[in-house]
Design an enzyme around this catalytic site. Structure first.
Site, mmCIF file in Angstrom:
data_model
loop_
_atom_site.group_PDB
_atom_site.id
_atom_site.type_symbol
_atom_site.label_atom_id
_atom_site.label_comp_id
_atom_site.label_asym_id
_atom_site.label_seq_id
_atom_site.Cartn_x
_atom_site.Cartn_y
_atom_site.Cartn_z
ATOM 1 N N SER A 87 -25.539 -24.775 -34.499
ATOM 2 C CA SER A 87 -25.608 -24.335 -33.096
ATOM 3 C C SER A 87 -27.018 -24.546 -32.536
ATOM 4 C CB SER A 87 -25.170 -22.872 -32.955
ATOM 5 O OG SER A 87 -26.106 -21.991 -33.554
ATOM 6 N N LYS A 88 -28.048 -24.323 -33.357
ATOM 7 C CA LYS A 88 -29.421 -24.545 -32.877
ATOM 8 C C LYS A 88 -29.657 -26.047 -32.672
ATOM 9 C CE LYS A 88 -32.337 -21.917 -32.272
ATOM 10 N NZ LYS A 88 -32.735 -21.065 -31.121
ATOM 11 N N ASN A 100 -37.893 -17.776 -53.316
ATOM 12 C CA ASN A 100 -37.504 -16.405 -52.961
ATOM 13 C C ASN A 100 -37.870 -15.398 -54.047
ATOM 14 O OD1 ASN A 100 -36.411 -17.389 -50.594
ATOM 15 N ND2 ASN A 100 -34.326 -17.510 -51.402
ATOM 16 N N ASP A 158 -26.712 -11.190 -20.206
ATOM 17 C CA ASP A 158 -26.178 -11.988 -21.311
ATOM 18 C C ASP A 158 -26.229 -13.457 -20.889
ATOM 19 O OD1 ASP A 158 -24.473 -13.309 -23.115
ATOM 20 O OD2 ASP A 158 -23.254 -11.507 -23.389
ATOM 21 N N THR A 197 -35.687 -23.993 -34.587
ATOM 22 C CA THR A 197 -35.907 -23.693 -35.997
ATOM 23 C C THR A 197 -36.036 -24.968 -36.825
ATOM 24 O OG1 THR A 197 -34.801 -22.749 -37.925
ATOM 25 C CG2 THR A 197 -33.377 -23.523 -36.194
ATOM 26 N N ASP A 198 -36.666 -24.847 -37.991
ATOM 27 C CA ASP A 198 -36.725 -25.988 -38.914
ATOM 28 C C ASP A 198 -35.372 -26.244 -39.584
ATOM 29 O OD1 ASP A 198 -36.669 -23.784 -40.616
ATOM 30 O OD2 ASP A 198 -38.458 -24.345 -41.762
ATOM 31 N N GLU A 199 -34.445 -25.267 -39.474
ATOM 32 C CA GLU A 199 -33.156 -25.420 -40.175
ATOM 33 C C GLU A 199 -32.326 -26.568 -39.617
ATOM 34 O OE1 GLU A 199 -30.962 -21.930 -41.191
ATOM 35 O OE2 GLU A 199 -32.779 -20.784 -41.574
ATOM 36 N N TYR A 228 -25.115 -21.512 -37.987
ATOM 37 C CA TYR A 228 -26.327 -21.166 -37.229
ATOM 38 C C TYR A 228 -27.133 -22.433 -36.931
ATOM 39 C CZ TYR A 228 -31.230 -19.917 -36.494
ATOM 40 O OH TYR A 228 -32.520 -19.849 -36.001
ATOM 41 N N SER A 229 -27.459 -23.200 -37.976
ATOM 42 C CA SER A 229 -28.331 -24.355 -37.737
ATOM 43 C C SER A 229 -27.620 -25.423 -36.913
ATOM 44 C CB SER A 229 -28.891 -24.920 -39.041
ATOM 45 O OG SER A 229 -27.886 -25.204 -39.964
ATOM 46 N N LYS A 279 -32.794 -9.714 -42.680
ATOM 47 C CA LYS A 279 -33.486 -10.889 -43.224
ATOM 48 C C LYS A 279 -34.199 -10.487 -44.513
ATOM 49 C CE LYS A 279 -32.249 -12.940 -39.352
ATOM 50 N NZ LYS A 279 -32.899 -12.775 -38.084
HETATM 51 P P1 NAD Z 1 -33.564 -11.870 -33.255
HETATM 52 O O1 NAD Z 1 -32.157 -11.929 -33.750
HETATM 53 O O2 NAD Z 1 -34.497 -10.873 -33.825
HETATM 54 O O3 NAD Z 1 -33.559 -11.624 -31.669
HETATM 55 C C1 NAD Z 1 -32.688 -12.298 -30.814
HETATM 56 C C2 NAD Z 1 -32.775 -11.630 -29.447
HETATM 57 O O4 NAD Z 1 -31.886 -12.331 -28.563
HETATM 58 C C3 NAD Z 1 -32.334 -10.160 -29.438
HETATM 59 O O5 NAD Z 1 -33.209 -9.388 -28.662
HETATM 60 C C4 NAD Z 1 -30.951 -10.192 -28.802
HETATM 61 O O6 NAD Z 1 -30.621 -8.995 -28.100
HETATM 62 C C5 NAD Z 1 -31.079 -11.382 -27.868
HETATM 63 N N1 NAD Z 1 -29.779 -12.014 -27.585
HETATM 64 C C6 NAD Z 1 -28.828 -12.379 -28.487
HETATM 65 N N2 NAD Z 1 -27.755 -12.880 -27.848
HETATM 66 C C7 NAD Z 1 -28.040 -12.844 -26.515
HETATM 67 C C8 NAD Z 1 -27.336 -13.228 -25.350
HETATM 68 N N3 NAD Z 1 -26.094 -13.739 -25.417
HETATM 69 N N4 NAD Z 1 -27.933 -13.067 -24.146
HETATM 70 C C9 NAD Z 1 -29.197 -12.541 -24.063
HETATM 71 N N5 NAD Z 1 -29.895 -12.127 -25.133
HETATM 72 C C10 NAD Z 1 -29.323 -12.284 -26.348
HETATM 73 O O7 NAD Z 1 -34.109 -13.348 -33.390
HETATM 74 P P2 NAD Z 1 -35.565 -13.859 -33.812
HETATM 75 O O8 NAD Z 1 -35.642 -13.907 -35.276
HETATM 76 O O9 NAD Z 1 -36.565 -13.131 -33.030
HETATM 77 O O10 NAD Z 1 -35.480 -15.370 -33.292
HETATM 78 C C11 NAD Z 1 -35.814 -15.698 -31.952
HETATM 79 C C12 NAD Z 1 -35.620 -17.185 -31.735
HETATM 80 O O11 NAD Z 1 -36.474 -17.907 -32.624
HETATM 81 C C13 NAD Z 1 -34.215 -17.685 -32.012
HETATM 82 O O12 NAD Z 1 -33.906 -18.664 -31.055
HETATM 83 C C14 NAD Z 1 -34.286 -18.281 -33.404
HETATM 84 O O13 NAD Z 1 -33.345 -19.304 -33.558
HETATM 85 C C15 NAD Z 1 -35.699 -18.812 -33.406
HETATM 86 N N6 NAD Z 1 -36.359 -18.876 -34.722
HETATM 87 C C16 NAD Z 1 -36.357 -17.791 -35.551
HETATM 88 C C17 NAD Z 1 -37.050 -17.854 -36.763
HETATM 89 C C18 NAD Z 1 -37.128 -16.688 -37.702
HETATM 90 O O14 NAD Z 1 -37.629 -16.828 -38.816
HETATM 91 N N7 NAD Z 1 -36.660 -15.503 -37.326
HETATM 92 C C19 NAD Z 1 -37.709 -19.042 -37.123
HETATM 93 C C20 NAD Z 1 -37.655 -20.146 -36.256
HETATM 94 C C21 NAD Z 1 -36.986 -20.037 -35.049
HETATM 95 O O1 DAU Z 2 -36.279 -21.382 -41.253
HETATM 96 C C1 DAU Z 2 -36.214 -20.654 -40.073
HETATM 97 C C2 DAU Z 2 -35.064 -19.686 -40.131
HETATM 98 O O2 DAU Z 2 -35.453 -18.648 -41.029
HETATM 99 C C3 DAU Z 2 -34.687 -19.108 -38.771
HETATM 100 O O3 DAU Z 2 -34.235 -20.135 -37.944
HETATM 101 C C4 DAU Z 2 -33.605 -18.034 -38.927
HETATM 102 O O4 DAU Z 2 -33.342 -17.434 -37.681
HETATM 103 C C5 DAU Z 2 -34.096 -16.986 -39.899
HETATM 104 O O5 DAU Z 2 -33.076 -16.028 -40.123
HETATM 105 C C6 DAU Z 2 -34.515 -17.624 -41.224
HETATM 106 O O6 DAU Z 2 -33.361 -18.123 -41.939
HETATM 107 P P1 DAU Z 2 -33.212 -17.947 -43.523
HETATM 108 O O7 DAU Z 2 -31.779 -18.046 -43.849
HETATM 109 O O8 DAU Z 2 -34.152 -18.826 -44.265
HETATM 110 O O9 DAU Z 2 -33.759 -16.415 -43.661
HETATM 111 P P2 DAU Z 2 -33.232 -15.184 -44.526
HETATM 112 O O10 DAU Z 2 -34.287 -14.127 -44.453
HETATM 113 O O11 DAU Z 2 -31.840 -14.811 -44.187
HETATM 114 O O12 DAU Z 2 -33.225 -15.768 -46.008
HETATM 115 C C7 DAU Z 2 -34.418 -16.258 -46.613
HETATM 116 C C8 DAU Z 2 -34.057 -16.743 -47.998
HETATM 117 O O13 DAU Z 2 -33.692 -15.602 -48.798
HETATM 118 C C9 DAU Z 2 -32.854 -17.661 -48.034
HETATM 119 O O14 DAU Z 2 -33.028 -18.621 -49.081
HETATM 120 C C10 DAU Z 2 -31.691 -16.736 -48.388
HETATM 121 C C11 DAU Z 2 -32.350 -15.711 -49.283
HETATM 122 N N1 DAU Z 2 -31.770 -14.350 -49.237
HETATM 123 C C12 DAU Z 2 -31.571 -13.771 -48.016
HETATM 124 C C13 DAU Z 2 -31.032 -12.505 -47.913
HETATM 125 C C14 DAU Z 2 -30.782 -11.876 -46.568
HETATM 126 C C15 DAU Z 2 -31.489 -13.672 -50.408
HETATM 127 O O15 DAU Z 2 -31.698 -14.192 -51.521
HETATM 128 N N2 DAU Z 2 -30.950 -12.416 -50.322
HETATM 129 C C16 DAU Z 2 -30.696 -11.812 -49.118
HETATM 130 O O16 DAU Z 2 -30.179 -10.659 -49.120
#
Ligand code: NAD
Ligand code: DAU
Length: 349
Positions: free
Chosen positions: A160-161, A256, A61, A132-134, A157-158, A196
């Site tokens: 913290s990032k 969406n 962790d 992330t772009d957020e 979330y954003s 998601k």
């Molecule tokens: P995810 O939630 O699918 O995976 C996160 C992973 O981190 C998991 O395997 C989890 O077990 C591990 N983790 C969580 N807390 C932990 C801790 N305290 N110690 C060690 N491991 C831990 O996330 P993802 O969607 O694959 O995103 C990965 C990275 O990319 C993140 O940093 C996220 O902010 C960034 N990101 C995600 C997206 C997206 O669209 N999903 C877009 C841009 C950036």
């Molecule tokens: O932009 C990058 C980010 O994209 C990453 O940093 C995040 O980790 C990742 O989760 C994602 O964030 P979003 O909030 O954009 O993704 P999500 O899939 O949760 O939502 C996408 C869009 O859809 C957003 O406008 C919210 C909407 N949504 C989402 C869910 C889960 C819905 O309308 N209904 C839903 O049930």
């Protein structure tokens, strides 16, 4: 001597694609996947490569500073690619503190461990922070995020990032730690956890459940196929300039509601259901608080500096994604049993 690369969060969605890319492409690297295996971490994502000799999994962790320091002592990584994070915006609204712990404190623990481990010589070392772009907040109906856009996060979330990005940059500016940051738009693809939007809708179409659309469905995201993100990380990790950020995106904006309709169309087609049947599952629900209207990335820098371009169109990527879920229904069943049911009931009650 093999180079040792520590990848955090490698059992998650994007991390598992990055681990596979590095393990299979670079025989001369030893990849250490460090993951706490939270609800989002799943070693099944890596079952095809788990026995390769240049791959090691370590359960840890990142909030545990002493354990992280010990892992750096034991493995002495030359590079870190940091993806471990709490990643779901909706969960950050119900439990912000968990996001501060992992995304901020966890990142600082890794920075401290890297700094201590590399203090005698930074040559050949690199800390790549995946963000992330957020962090840039929201756009109106026009414009794009560039690397110069001011940070303006709105969700826990954003926030913290954004904080973690600032720490990474501060360690570069204060301690000369060799760092790069990538800020990517929304990913989609195989192994995406069904909290998601896209995988949640795929799961709900398969099980004939409502497709929850927040607010009016006009929120816009820029979608990138996850394997293209993994390739961008590979490029920036190897060729990016220390201290710099690179935006990664697909030039692929979808509202969406239009995206979910395209998903319904492709799913009806693949499942042999009458056209229009999945669309009937679309249900407008209460909006997400603080919901950002629009994200869109200007990826000119990574394109011009490093020659990066996404390899698939959205229609192709979405089709590949649906096929993966249809061929891996056991994976989907496994991750949607147990805790997921409680999460879903609370989130969409
Ligand atoms: P995810 O939630 O699918 O995976 C996160 C992973 O981190 C998991 O395997 C989890 O077990 C591990 N983790 C969580 N807390 C932990 C801790 N305290 N110690 C060690 N491991 C831990 O996330 P993802 O969607 O694959 O995103 C990965 C990275 O990319 C993140 O940093 C996220 O902010 C960034 N990101 C995600 C997206 C997206 O669209 N999903 C877009 C841009 C950036
Ligand atoms: O932009 C990058 C980010 O994209 C990453 O940093 C995040 O980790 C990742 O989760 C994602 O964030 P979003 O909030 O954009 O993704 P999500 O899939 O949760 O939502 C996408 C869009 O859809 C957003 O406008 C919210 C909407 N949504 C989402 C869910 C889960 C819905 O309308 N209904 C839903 O049930």
């Amino acid at each position: 001597m093999k180079k040792k690369i520590l990848i955090t969060g490698g059992a998650g969605f994007i991390g598992s694609h990055v681990v596979r890319e590095f393990v299979t492409k670079y025989n001369n690297y030893h990849i250490i996947n460090l993951d706490a295996l939270t609800y989002a971490g799943n070693l099944e994502n890596l079952s095809d490569i788990q026995d390769l000799p240049n791959y090691t999994f370590v359960k840890a962790d990142i909030t545990d500073a002493a354990h992280i320091a010990a892992i750096f002592k034991e493995y002495q990584p030359d590079g870190v690619i940091h993806l471990a994070a709490e990643s779901h915006v909706d969960r950050s609204i119900t439990d912000p503190t968990a996001f501060v712990m992992t995304n901020v404190i966890g990142t600082v623990n890794l920075l401290n461990a890297a700094r201590e481990s590399w203090k005698d010589n930074y040559e050949g070392k690199r800390f790549h922070h995946v963000s992330t772009d957020e962090v840039y907040g929201t756009l109106g109906e026009t414009g794009l995020f560039t690397e110069q856009t001011a940070y303006d996060p709105h969700s826990p979330y954003s926030a913290s990032k954004a904080s973690s990005d600032h720490f990474v940059r501060a360690y570069h500016d204060t301690f000369a730690l060799p760092v790069v940051i990538t800020n990517c738009s929304n990913n989609y693809g195989p192994n995406h956890f069904p909290e998601k939007l896209i995988p949640l809708c795929i799961h709900n179409i398969l099980t004939n459940k409502p497709l929850p659309i927040y607010g009016d469905g006009k929120y816009t995201r820029d979608w990138l196929f996850v394997k293209d993100h993994a390739k961008a990380i590979d490029l920036v990790f190897h060729k990016g300039n220390n201290g710099e950020s690179y935006n990664v995106g697909g030039f692929n904006e979808w509202q969406n509601i239009d995206l979910v309709k395209e998903l319904c169309r492709q799913m009806d087609d693949k499942l042999g259901r009458p056209a229009g049947s999945s669309e009937q599952l679309i249900t407008y629900v209460k909006d997400r608080p603080g919901h950002d209207l629009r994200y869109a990335i200007d990826a000119t820098k990574i394109n011009q500096a490093l020659g990066y371009k996404p390899s698939v169109t959205f229609e192709e990527g979405l089709s590949l994604t649906i096929d993966w879920f249809l061929n891996n229904q056991q994976w989907l069943d496994n991750v949607t049993s147990g805790d997921y049911k409680n999460y879903y009931a609370k989130q969409y009650q």
